[in-house]
Design an enzyme around this catalytic site. Structure first.
Site, mmCIF file in Angstrom:
data_model
loop_
_atom_site.group_PDB
_atom_site.id
_atom_site.type_symbol
_atom_site.label_atom_id
_atom_site.label_comp_id
_atom_site.label_asym_id
_atom_site.label_seq_id
_atom_site.Cartn_x
_atom_site.Cartn_y
_atom_site.Cartn_z
ATOM 1 N N ASP A 22 0.856 -1.185 0.000
ATOM 2 C CA ASP A 22 0.000 0.000 0.000
ATOM 3 C C ASP A 22 0.895 1.238 0.000
ATOM 4 O OD1 ASP A 22 -1.956 1.877 0.372
ATOM 5 O OD2 ASP A 22 -2.484 1.270 2.412
ATOM 6 N N ASP A 114 -3.371 2.422 -5.736
ATOM 7 C CA ASP A 114 -2.100 2.414 -5.001
ATOM 8 C C ASP A 114 -1.936 1.197 -4.086
ATOM 9 O OD1 ASP A 114 -3.951 3.191 -3.033
ATOM 10 O OD2 ASP A 114 -2.395 4.237 -1.919
ATOM 11 N N GLU A 115 -2.671 0.137 -4.360
ATOM 12 C CA GLU A 115 -2.576 -1.058 -3.526
ATOM 13 C C GLU A 115 -2.506 -2.312 -4.392
ATOM 14 O OE1 GLU A 115 -5.472 -1.407 -0.050
ATOM 15 O OE2 GLU A 115 -6.180 0.372 -1.104
HETATM 16 MG MG LIG Z 1 -2.417 4.044 0.229
#
Ligand SMILES: [Mg+2]
Length: 440
Positions: A22, A114-115
């Protein structure tokens, strides 16, 4: 059950080694990596909507939170640097991040912009290293090549890996072995489990379940009786028995869908401004359904004659692709930011936290018949609009639009990328770069 009676659930450390990666404060981290002069400074993105979309850790340390209104954020932090969101660049960096992980393992899920989840089974010989070392190397490589920190959790299921990546965030690295769950889970609050909503947590607490260890210590049949299928799936996941697979199929190219419309002359008539907003909502949802997506979050914003933006963000109870489902929340949000007597010239809507509208995983407390009937209405809506043109059939609110003539005028705050077009690019068509943020 007291901690002294806790016994290991598993003798193996990683029956199926899975990492969750993350990025830390992704949007502002990208900005700081691309513009080193911003490093170490309080930065936020979301200028175009007037609310904080992402805050750098420097800004968070000074009290800036999301989703704060920008003027509020500037009040708590006068040195705040506000940037317009640049989703195209964020999406390119996101793709790069997935590609870096893909060098280590092909089994990777692009979970959000974003993961990522990734499976490390069978990689030890290839990399001549243990799972924790491989996970560490992935973290280091991503950070080196992208220029900002990420948090990585390594564990035995997706649910556990996600809990692990949060444990030391930002710049976190946490290894949660299945053989050590009996030591760790008693410290983990129920809220930290992705899948336990507030209602579920309340129900579990009523049953005397105070933490995740209490939950996994009950028999499987108990989880089945109280929380049904999802409850049992999570029971296994939390015991380090992976149930949820890594979905390697590439995600659609959407971080968000946004629709904005400028109108002239500016209007202070509430119903008209609301109708404009609802029309944007309809367009955004039509587009979203066409791409078989659903959204969890919505942000609305208004811009007045003096180009001041005000925005507000809200979350649906669960992700949805139904216009009717969304219109009430959007109406409530509108009431909160509309100020009587102000002449507005633009309304906009951004849908985010999107996911594929494939398998509907109903929450335990969802009203399933209602959801299904809303879906049927949308199918009729989309069908009619296909035949008779977009917006032939629409919500009553947007009837107010007919009262005014309108046309699309200038645009507001634009990210740098859109102002500096490359050779051969036009405003709408840009070279080799996926369009994420579509404005009408
Ligand atoms: Mg994040």
């Amino acid at each position: 059950m007291s901690a002294s009676t806790n016994r290991p659930i598993s003798i193996s450390s990683f029956p199926s080694p899975i990492i969750h990666l993350d990025c830390d404060a992704f949007f502002t981290s990208v900005e700081q990596a691309l513009h080193p002069e911003l490093k170490g400074k309080p930065v936020v993105t979301g200028k175009e909507r007037g609310i904080v979309a992402c805050a750098s850790y420097e800004a968070k340390a000074l009290g800036v939170k999301r989703p704060m209104r920008l003027w509020e954020a500037q009040k708590v932090c006068p040195s705040l640097i506000c940037l317009p969101s640049d989703y195209e660049t964020y999406s390119l960096i996101s793709k790069r991040m997935f590609e870096i992980i893909r060098r280590f393992t092909p089994t990777i899920e692009e979970y959000s912009i974003d993961e990522a989840f990734a499976e490390l089974s069978g990689l030890r010989r290839l990399h001549r290293a243990g799972y924790a070392d491989i996970a560490w190397k992935i973290k280091q490589t991503v950070q080196q090549e992208l220029g900002f920190t990420v948090s990585v959790g390594l564990s035995a299921s997706k649910t556990l890996a996600k809990i692990a990546s949060k444990e030391k965030k930002p710049d976190g690295f946490f290894v949660l072995r299945a053989s050590e769950l009996h030591l760790f889970l008693p410290k983990v609050a129920l809220e930290r489990v992705c899948g336990f909503g507030p209602n579920t947590v309340a129900l579990l607490e009523k049953q005397g379940i105070r933490n995740v260890w209490d939950y996994v210590s009950r028999p499987e049949a108990w989880a089945q009786r109280f929380l049904g299928k999802i409850g049992v799936e999570l029971w296994h996941e939390l015991r380090g028995e992976a149930v949820y697979p890594i979905v390697t199929q590439e995600k659609e190219d959407y971080a968000s869908i946004s629709k904005t419309k400028t109108f002239t002359p500016p209007s202070s008539e509430k119903d008209f401004v609301k109708a404009q907003l609802v029309r944007n909502l309809e367009s955004a949802f039509i587009k979203m359904r066409r791409h078989k997506l659903r959204a969890k979050k919505v942000c609305i914003f208004l811009r007045d004659q003096e180009f001041r933006s005000s925005g507000i963000e809200g979350a649906f109870d669960r992700s949805t692709s139904s216009t009717l489902d969304a219109v009430n929340l959007v109406g409530d949000l509108f009431e909160q930011i509309f100020s009587p007597g102000t002449a507005y010239r633009l309304t906009g809507i951004v849908l985010s936290k999107m996911e594929a509208d494939r398998t509907v995983q109903y929450d335990l407390f969802d009203d399933v018949p209602k959801i299904e009937s809303l879906k049927r209405i949308d199918r009729v809506l989309d069908g009619v609009n296909e035949l008779y043109g977009k917006h032939a059939l629409h919500l009553g609110t947007s009837l107010w639009l007919g009262k005014h003539r309108q046309h699309v005028a200038g645009r507001g705050d634009l990210p740098e990328r859109k102002m500096r077009l490359l050779k051969g690019e036009t405003f709408r068509r840009r070279l080799g770069i996926p369009i994420w943020n579509v404005q009408v």
